[in-house]
Design a protein around this motif. Sequence first.
Motif, PDB file in Angstrom:
ATOM      1  N   UNK A 116       0.763  -1.164  -0.099  1.00  0.00           N
ATOM      2  CA  UNK A 116       0.146  -0.117   0.013  1.00  0.00           C
ATOM      3  C   UNK A 116       0.781   1.180   0.000  1.00  0.00           C
ATOM      4  N   UNK A 117       1.960   1.300   0.631  1.00  0.00           N
ATOM      5  CA  UNK A 117       2.671   2.629   0.880  1.00  0.00           C
ATOM      6  C   UNK A 117       3.368   2.997  -0.360  1.00  0.00           C
ATOM      7  N   UNK A 118       3.848   1.741  -1.116  1.00  0.00           N
ATOM      8  CA  UNK A 118       4.586   2.091  -2.084  1.00  0.00           C
ATOM      9  C   UNK A 118       3.447   2.588  -3.457  1.00  0.00           C
ATOM     10  N   UNK A 119       2.224   1.966  -3.422  1.00  0.00           N
ATOM     11  CA  UNK A 119       1.376   2.055  -4.318  1.00  0.00           C
ATOM     12  C   UNK A 119       0.878   3.521  -4.021  1.00  0.00           C
ATOM     13  N   UNK A 120       0.740   3.993  -2.775  1.00  0.00           N
ATOM     14  CA  UNK A 120       0.297   5.378  -2.502  1.00  0.00           C
ATOM     15  C   UNK A 120       1.486   6.219  -3.096  1.00  0.00           C
ATOM     16  N   UNK A 121       2.554   5.986  -2.738  1.00  0.00           N
ATOM     17  CA  UNK A 121       3.784   6.950  -3.375  1.00  0.00           C
ATOM     18  C   UNK A 121       3.836   7.056  -4.801  1.00  0.00           C
ATOM     19  N   UNK A 122       3.587   6.106  -5.736  1.00  0.00           N
ATOM     20  CA  UNK A 122       3.593   5.975  -6.945  1.00  0.00           C
ATOM     21  C   UNK A 122       2.268   6.676  -7.628  1.00  0.00           C
ATOM     22  N   UNK A 132       7.263  11.885   0.372  1.00  0.00           N
ATOM     23  CA  UNK A 132       6.933  10.335   0.049  1.00  0.00           C
ATOM     24  C   UNK A 132       7.212   9.436   1.034  1.00  0.00           C
ATOM     25  N   UNK A 133       6.258   8.494   1.234  1.00  0.00           N
ATOM     26  CA  UNK A 133       6.337   7.532   2.271  1.00  0.00           C
ATOM     27  C   UNK A 133       7.705   6.870   2.554  1.00  0.00           C
ATOM     28  N   UNK A 134       7.767   6.117   1.134  1.00  0.00           N
ATOM     29  CA  UNK A 134       9.196   5.243   1.033  1.00  0.00           C
ATOM     30  C   UNK A 134      10.176   5.582  -0.186  1.00  0.00           C
ATOM     31  N   UNK A 194      13.195  15.836  -5.979  1.00  0.00           N
ATOM     32  CA  UNK A 194      12.394  16.346  -4.739  1.00  0.00           C
ATOM     33  C   UNK A 194      13.043  16.117  -3.426  1.00  0.00           C
ATOM     34  N   UNK A 195      13.428  14.757  -3.198  1.00  0.00           N
ATOM     35  CA  UNK A 195      13.807  14.451  -1.969  1.00  0.00           C
ATOM     36  C   UNK A 195      15.194  13.606  -2.012  1.00  0.00           C
TER      37      UNK A 195
END
Length: 697
Positions: free
Chosen positions: A488-494, A510-512, A518-519
């Motif tokens: 979920x965390x990678x999917x949300x980031x993408x 970004x979460x991960x 950017x960062x």
Amino acid sequence: MNNAEAIAADPHFKYLFNRELSWIAFNKRVLSEGIDARTPLLERAKFFAIFSSNLDEFFMVRVARAKRKLSDQGGQVLTDDGIQLQEQMLAIKEALTPLVTMQHEFFESNLRPELSKHGVKIFDYKDIDRKHQDYLKTYFQEKLFPVLTPLAVDPAHPFPYISNLSLSLVVIVRDRQTHEEKFARVKVPNILPRFVKIPETDEHTFVPLEQVIAHNLAPLFRDMDILSSYAFRITRDAELDIEEEEADDLISALQEELRKQKFGAVVRMEIAQDVPPEIRKKLIEQLSITETDVYDVPSLIGLGDLMAIAFLPMPEHQDQPWKSVSHPRLKEDEQNPTKSIFEIIREGDFLVHHPYQSFTTTVQRFIEEAAVDPHVLAIKQTLYRTSGDSPIVHALIRAAENGKQVAVLVELKARFDEANNISWAKKLENAGVHVVYGLKNLKTHTKTALVVRQEGDRLVRYMHIGTGNYNPKTARFYSDLGIFSCRDDLGADLTDLFNYLTGYSRQRDYRKLLVAPVNMRDRFLELIHREIEHQKNGYPCYIIAKMNSLVDPEIINALYEASQVGVNIDLIIRGICCVRPKVKGLSDRIRVISVIGRFLEHSRIFYFSNGGAEQVYIGSADWMPRNLDARVEVITPVEEPALVQELKQILEIILADNRQAWDLHPDGTYTQRSPKDGEPEMSSQKHFMSQGRPEFA
């Protein structure tokens, strides 16, 4: 001032290697594979061709850019390693001249005779018998004469335009009536094979095309005596100059720049070594170049054309053919062929290692299944480079035709693939795909694909994040990695990333993911400084970083700082490396190797021991200013413990290579490794191949 600062402050010591000279050292390693007798014969011809085509690109881009800067800003411009640009240009010539001479002399004295001994004969025209000369005369009349255009050079005929990378003949003739000597140019057509095959022989027998033309010039110059002819080849500036802020239509602006590109300034002339001084001088004047731009060639000009020789049907003189294997997770699926790629991903994250593991049955399958799966609602993907007849693109078109939401970011500015990507972008748009051309003043280099699937009453995001392009052709000879996940965390980031790419989102957190610009820079510096703090607190620390090139001064300074406090650092850098390793007080604990083999090392892996809580990342970015500051890149953490160990093992195997690996020394030279007494030879690429196919052990 500590010892390291004193060293760096010393004007006689450059703590960064010059980027362009480091690249030349890389290309020397490529040439060495062609010289190495352990390399199969036709593969040696291939490495000679790669060396030459690499040089073409180097002049079209890097030398061209330096010459532009010199023209615009003058010779006082300093490079990152502190030398003036004019000094760098002279150093490039000084470094390249012996390499070009080495390549051509070795071709004549060793490779050409060795090819001949094994049935591949590249004859000079004058050395073939009368029967075959008659054949080539007929070939000239039927295949060449109709397409050749002799271009006179005199007050009534200005010096003709010469296209980039074209091979030409300068021809000196004498008028039989006036006895006046005249100067002309004949282009060697690139629509015909460079090496003309002579039939009715038991062997592969060829004559260079330019020699066929040179020995049959009379029909082109009626009533003229042919006095002499000499081959030469030019390279032009191929950099595109797009004012994106002022471009209303990026495709139109890019197409216009591609048209202008044909007329870029000449940045190199390769010329036959025996050209008389007066002809050489005339060409230099007419092409508006200087003697520094001229490279004398003692044998055939344009050895990049040896690539055709490398692919002759002679398997006994080529690398043993490699066929990638199925990923272990997919082998299990063979017992249950109805199981979808999405079911396999749901069972847990997994890595794919190309070309050792199949691209077709993993990455390509992922997109192709998504295109026809009735539960898939949307596909989002970035495309930097892809193949000419791309199954990935066809699948995306099919998905749009099936009513799915398809959004594709096509990077129009991918160097030398601009025209190809414009073509694909238009085809995708015509099929109803939402096509985005990237962000102004940033190239989108990330390798990411996101699939959104309806599963019951919830949406599940499946993704692939990789180090290599979505190109099934290069996936056969580029070494790359990718991860499949539905976390979920990678999917949300993408999802956030694609909103950033296609809309007006200014996503900063970004979460991960590490996302450039950017960062990513800040996060990599934090990871290096975390190792420094762990080391200071008594935890032995270790960094391993594998990438194509390492240039960024800020990252390099952080690595030097880590070395000075005792952090052990292993760098696996295939190409340019500006780090100066093993310098007392500065980089004692930094070791650098480069691996050159049958597959192009293209993967990026970053390992940090983190006081025992190991962290490892993969992705699209090198540690270069352009990747960290001027491109959209993605680096993803790999967190599944088994996958962390898998990546760590890959790095350890590469570091143990004693066949394809080269060690970088403090003076900038490289030494190829060889097994110590009693030690078996270990090629990391061969080892990875043998893991899937034991016959390669």
